[in-house]
Design a protein around this motif. Structure first.
Motif, PDB file in Angstrom:
ATOM      1  N   ASN A  84       2.892  10.284  -9.826  1.00  0.00           N
ATOM      2  CA  ASN A  84       2.409   9.988 -11.185  1.00  0.00           C
ATOM      3  C   ASN A  84       3.162   8.820 -11.817  1.00  0.00           C
ATOM      4  O   ASN A  84       3.481   8.822 -13.007  1.00  0.00           O
ATOM      5  N   GLY A  85       3.457   7.836 -10.990  1.00  0.00           N
ATOM      6  CA  GLY A  85       4.188   6.672 -11.483  1.00  0.00           C
ATOM      7  C   GLY A  85       3.342   5.417 -11.478  1.00  0.00           C
ATOM      8  O   GLY A  85       3.840   4.335 -11.146  1.00  0.00           O
ATOM      9  N   LEU A  86       2.048   5.552 -11.837  1.00  0.00           N
ATOM     10  CA  LEU A  86       1.156   4.398 -11.807  1.00  0.00           C
ATOM     11  C   LEU A  86       1.597   3.333 -12.801  1.00  0.00           C
ATOM     12  O   LEU A  86       1.513   2.125 -12.525  1.00  0.00           O
ATOM     13  N   LEU A  87       2.085   3.755 -13.971  1.00  0.00           N
ATOM     14  CA  LEU A  87       2.573   2.791 -14.959  1.00  0.00           C
ATOM     15  C   LEU A  87       3.780   2.033 -14.409  1.00  0.00           C
ATOM     16  O   LEU A  87       3.907   0.820 -14.615  1.00  0.00           O
ATOM     17  N   PHE A  88       4.652   2.751 -13.717  1.00  0.00           N
ATOM     18  CA  PHE A  88       5.814   2.088 -13.105  1.00  0.00           C
ATOM     19  C   PHE A  88       5.375   1.067 -12.058  1.00  0.00           C
ATOM     20  O   PHE A  88       5.985   0.004 -11.918  1.00  0.00           O
ATOM     21  N   ASN A 104      10.481   1.299  -3.211  1.00  0.00           N
ATOM     22  CA  ASN A 104      10.656   1.552  -1.791  1.00  0.00           C
ATOM     23  C   ASN A 104      11.268   0.342  -1.099  1.00  0.00           C
ATOM     24  O   ASN A 104      10.923  -0.799  -1.403  1.00  0.00           O
ATOM     25  N   ARG A 105      12.168   0.586  -0.125  1.00  0.00           N
ATOM     26  CA  ARG A 105      12.893  -0.516   0.516  1.00  0.00           C
ATOM     27  C   ARG A 105      11.966  -1.465   1.262  1.00  0.00           C
ATOM     28  O   ARG A 105      12.232  -2.661   1.339  1.00  0.00           O
ATOM     29  N   ASN A 106      10.868  -0.945   1.827  1.00  0.00           N
ATOM     30  CA  ASN A 106       9.935  -1.822   2.536  1.00  0.00           C
ATOM     31  C   ASN A 106       9.316  -2.860   1.618  1.00  0.00           C
ATOM     32  O   ASN A 106       9.034  -3.992   2.033  1.00  0.00           O
ATOM     33  N   GLY A 162       0.805  -1.212   0.000  1.00  0.00           N
ATOM     34  CA  GLY A 162       0.000   0.000   0.000  1.00  0.00           C
ATOM     35  C   GLY A 162       0.839   1.263   0.000  1.00  0.00           C
ATOM     36  O   GLY A 162       0.519   2.240  -0.700  1.00  0.00           O
ATOM     37  N   PHE A 163       1.927   1.262   0.755  1.00  0.00           N
ATOM     38  CA  PHE A 163       2.816   2.427   0.790  1.00  0.00           C
ATOM     39  C   PHE A 163       3.463   2.661  -0.575  1.00  0.00           C
ATOM     40  O   PHE A 163       3.579   3.806  -1.035  1.00  0.00           O
ATOM     41  N   GLU A 164       3.861   1.574  -1.233  1.00  0.00           N
ATOM     42  CA  GLU A 164       4.478   1.698  -2.565  1.00  0.00           C
ATOM     43  C   GLU A 164       3.464   2.225  -3.578  1.00  0.00           C
ATOM     44  O   GLU A 164       3.782   3.091  -4.400  1.00  0.00           O
ATOM     45  N   PHE A 165       2.236   1.717  -3.511  1.00  0.00           N
ATOM     46  CA  PHE A 165       1.206   2.177  -4.432  1.00  0.00           C
ATOM     47  C   PHE A 165       0.920   3.663  -4.230  1.00  0.00           C
ATOM     48  O   PHE A 165       0.812   4.436  -5.200  1.00  0.00           O
ATOM     49  N   GLN A 166       0.807   4.081  -2.977  1.00  0.00           N
ATOM     50  CA  GLN A 166       0.510   5.477  -2.689  1.00  0.00           C
ATOM     51  C   GLN A 166       1.648   6.398  -3.120  1.00  0.00           C
ATOM     52  O   GLN A 166       1.421   7.478  -3.685  1.00  0.00           O
ATOM     53  N   SER A 167       2.888   5.950  -2.879  1.00  0.00           N
ATOM     54  CA  SER A 167       4.029   6.781  -3.261  1.00  0.00           C
ATOM     55  C   SER A 167       4.138   6.919  -4.769  1.00  0.00           C
ATOM     56  O   SER A 167       4.447   7.997  -5.292  1.00  0.00           O
ATOM     57  N   GLN A 168       3.873   5.843  -5.511  1.00  0.00           N
ATOM     58  CA  GLN A 168       3.917   5.921  -6.975  1.00  0.00           C
ATOM     59  C   GLN A 168       2.737   6.738  -7.512  1.00  0.00           C
ATOM     60  O   GLN A 168       2.875   7.456  -8.512  1.00  0.00           O
TER      61      GLN A 168
END
Length: 455
Positions: free
Chosen positions: A211-215, A395-397, A201-207
Motif C-alpha cells: 500500500n505504498g503507491l504514493l511512495f 529496493n536495491r535493484n 516493475g519489481f519496485e512497483f509491485q512491492s510498493q
C-alpha cells in the motif's frame, strides 16, 4: 505531440539515418540474444538461486554492465568489459609511457591503428585471465555438471568466453562504423537498460503490495530530479571568452575591421564517469579479497564488513573522497592548459586581459582547478545516491539507478545518440529534436573544433 510525431516521420524519411538506426538495433538484438545462451556444462538452476542473493559486490557490478549475462553464465558473461579495461590501460599508458604517447599524439592514423591492435591483443589476454577466474567461480558455486570432465569444460569454455568478448567487441566496432553512436557505449547501455524494466516493475509491485503507491510516485519524482541533476553535471560548461584576430570587411572606401569572438568551453565534469569507475574498482577490492579468502565468503564484522556494504557510512565516506581525488587526477591528465594556450597563439587568438603564452595557460589552469571542485563534489553526491535511496526503503535493484555509473552512462550515451540524430536532421534542413538550442553530446561540447582535435 504533433511535432514529436513529425520529427519521428522525418527521421524515418532519411534513408541513411533509418538504415543506421535499424543496423544499430539489429546488432544490439544479437548481443542481447547471446546473453541468454548458457555455456555448455553449466547448471542454470544453481545460478538462478545464486542470483537472488546479495548483488552488492564486484560480481553484481559486472552483472549490471552485461545485462544479467554474468549471472546466467552465457557466452557473453564477461561482456565487453575486458575491452573497456584494456582501453583504460592503454589510455593511462599514453600519459606515462613515451612510446604510447607518441602513438596517440604524433603518428596520426597509423599510430591509432597500432594502438587498436595492441588494445585488441590486450583484450584477449585479459579475457583469458578473467575467464579462468570466472570458471573457477562457477566451480565454487557448484554450478558445473559433475558428469563433464573438468579438462574439457575448462578448455572449451575459456575459448567460448574469449570468443564471446571478441565478438561483442566486433559488434561495437560495427555499430560505430555503420550504426549510430559509439558502439561500445551502446552495448554497455543496452545491458544496463535491460535490467531497468525488471527493477522498476519489481519496485512497483512491492510498493503496491504494501500500500505504498504514493511512495512510489514520490520515488519517480525523485528519480526524475536525479536525472535532471545528472544531465546538468554532464552538460555544464564554463565559457572562457576569447578574441580572434581582426579581419578586414567591406569594399573600397568602406573597409572596416571586425573582430571575431568565441569561447573555450571547459566542462564542469571533464573526467566523465572515469573517477567513479576507478573508485568502484578500489572499493570492491575488500569484497574480492574476502570472496577468495580461505573461507570463500565475505566478512561479517569489522571495517571489512562495513566496506562490503554500500549503504554503510564508512563505505560512502571513503567512496566519496576517492571520487573527488580521482576527479582531480583524471582532469589533470586529460585537460592540458598548455595545449589551449598554444592553439590560441597559433590562430592569433587571445583571452581578453590575459597575455598570450604561459599566462594564458596559467589562467586556464586556475579556472579548471576552481570548476573541478564543484564538479567533483556533485559527481560524488550522484555516486552515493543509491545508498540514500536504499536507506529510505527503495529496493536495491532499483536503487542502483538513482545514481552511480549506471545512470551516468545511460544519460551520456543517450545524449550522444540524440545529438547524432539531430545532426542528420539539421544537415537535411529538418527541425532538430529541441525547439531552441541544440543537444550537446560529449563529442560536441567544444565549438573550437581545432582544440577538440588537438587535445
Amino acid at each position: 505531440m504533433k511535432r514529436f510525431f513529425t520529427t519521428l516521420r522525418n527521421i524515418w524519411e532519411i534513408k541513411e539515418l533509418r538504415t543506421r538506426i535499424l543496423f544499430t538495433l539489429g546488432m544490439i538484438l544479437i548481443f542481447r540474444v547471446g546473453s541468454f545462451i548458457v555455456l555448455p556444462g553449466v547448471l542454470p538452476s544453481v545460478l538462478e538461486a545464486q542470483s537472488q542473493s546479495d548483488d552488492n559486490s564486484l560480481l553484481g557490478l559486472i552483472n549490471a554492465f552485461t545485462g544479467g549475462a554474468f549471472s546466467q553464465a552465457s557466452v557473453f558473461a564477461l561482456g565487453i568489459m575486458p575491452y573497456i579495461t584494456a582501453s583504460i590501460i592503454i589510455q593511462l599508458l599514453g600519459f606515462a609511457v613515451p612510446y604510447f604517447q607518441r602513438l596517440q599524439t604524433k603518428e596520426g592514423e597509423s599510430g591509432r591503428k597500432k594502438l587498436n591492435s595492441i588494445t585488441r591483443l590486450l583484450t584477449v589476454a585479459i579475457t583469458l585471465v578473467q575467464g579462468g577466474g570466472y570458471l573457477r567461480y562457477l566451480f565454487f558455486l557448484k554450478a558445473v555438471d559433475p558428469n563433464i570432465p573438468q579438462g574439457i569444460f575448462w578448455f572449451s569454455n575459456i575459448i567460448i568466453l574469449a570468443a564471446g568478448t571478441v565478438f561483442a567487441m566486433w559488434l561495437g566496432e560495427k555499430i560505430t562504423d555503420k550504426g549510430l553512436g559509439n558502439g561500445t557505449s551502446l552495448i554497455i547501455m543496452a545491458g544496463i537498460i535491460a535490467r531497468l524494466p525488471f527493477a522498476l516493475g519489481f519496485e512497483f509491485q512491492s510498493q503496491l503490495d504494501s500500500n505504498g503507491l504514493l511512495f512510489f510516485v514520490v520515488e519517480m519524482a525523485l528519480w526524475f530530479g536525479v536525472v535532471l541533476l545528472s544531465i546538468m553535471i554532464i552538460q555544464a560548461v564554463r565559457r572562457i571568452p576569447i578574441q580572434m584576430a581582426k579581419k578586414a570587411v567591406g569594399r573600397n572606401d568602406s573597409v572596416g575591421m571586425r573582430s571575431e569572438q568565441d569561447y573555450i568551453p571547459l566542462k564542469l565534469n571533464a573526467s566523465g564517469v572515469m573517477p567513479i569507475i576507478f573508485a568502484q574498482a578500489l572499493m570492491f577490492l575488500p569484497t574480492t579479497a574476502a570472496q577468495f579468502s580461505a573461507t570463500g565468503g565475505t566478512a561479517t564484522t569489522g571495517i571489512l564488513a562495513a566496506l562490503n556494504d554500500f549503504t554503510s557510512v564508512p563505505y560512502n565516506l571513503v567512496y566519496f573522497l576517492l571520487i573527488v581525488v580521482f576527479t582531480y587526477v583524471y582532469t589533470a591528465l586529460i585537460v592540458n592548459p598548455q595545449n589551449y594556450a598554444e592553439y590560441l597563439k597559433r590562430n592569433n587568438a587571445f583571452i581578453p586581459s590575459v597575455k598570450p603564452g604561459q599566462p594564458t595557460a596559467d589562467y586556464i589552469d586556475a579556472i579548471t582547478s576552481r570548476i573541478t571542485l564543484p564538479g567533483a563534489v556533485f559527481l560524488g553526491i550522484i555516486a552515493i545516491l543509491p545508498a540514500f535511496a536504499a536507506g529510505i526503503g527503495i529496493n536495491r535493484n532499483f536503487a542502483v539507478f538513482f545514481g552511480g555509473t549506471s545512470l551516468l552512462i545511460m544519460i551520456s550515451v543517450i545524449l550522444d545518440t540524440l545529438q547524432q540524430i539531430e545532426s542528420h536532421l539539421l544537415m537535411r534542413k529538418y527541425e532538430g529534436l529541441t525547439k531552441s538550442g541544440r543537444i550537446q553530446g560529449r563529442a560536441t561540447q567544444s565549438r573550437l573544433q581545432g582544440i577538440g582535435d588537438s587535445i
